[in-house]
Design an enzyme around this catalytic site. Sequence first.
Site: not given
Ligand code: SAM
Length: 214
Positions: A118, A154, A194-195
């Site tokens: 994120d 990205d 996501y990629e």
């Molecule tokens: N890694 C995956 C991908 O590339 O398709 C998911 C990307 S998504 C944008 C980011 C993921 O990270 C979300 O599922 C979110 O809930 C998790 N996430 C964000 N901050 C986190 C944290 N502090 N601890 C654990 N998970 C987290």
Amino acid sequence: MRLRNVKGSREIIATNDYVIHEEDEIKGHWHEFFGNDNPIHIEIGMGKGQFIMELAERNPNVNYIGIEKYSSVLVRAIEKREQKKDMDNLYFIRMDAEYIENVFDTHEVDRIYLNFSDPWPKDRHAKRRLTSTHFLAFYDKILVPSGRVIFKTDNIDLFNFSLEQIPEAGWIIENYTNDLHHSEYNEGNIMTEYEAKFSAMGTPINRLVAYREK
Ligand code: SAM
């Protein structure tokens, strides 16, 4: 990530065998948990788990732990994991990475993957970015001296921020690219959810590998 509340996800997670429930108690004993001395690789923020599932299948001699904050997302990874019951090298933890030091002891982890983390675009939230010096200090403790953080995104602002934070934390950038799919580092690359989505839209994927000198 847009979150849809998946009904019953907390209950599914609470009783699922692939989700570790007393992770704090396993701290310092992960090799015993897996029953071998294989390296331990973790993905923080694994989302629905496509990447780590594929990695675990390709590398049976590596132990994998996928970490995800939200139940509604983790439950999707569990559904995939349930299809691969013969695999014994992949488990999940539902937790916020902020507490990662409660789960892994000093030098217990060999590699950390951060994929499409994120971006937290507001300055006041910079500390929450998973490549901030705040999080790098946690990784410094739990990673073995030769350990690596491998980060893909990205988001160019988050990537540039990471390129600054990593040396600020005393780490070294081993290599990086602003266009992974057209670079020498693409060989063997496993796409995350996501990629796949971003590259289908023509967005270049940034990737870096970082380590510290120990
Ligand atoms: N890694 C995956 C991908 O590339 O398709 C998911 C990307 S998504 C944008 C980011 C993921 O990270 C979300 O599922 C979110 O809930 C998790 N996430 C964000 N901050 C986190 C944290 N502090 N601890 C654990 N998970 C987290």
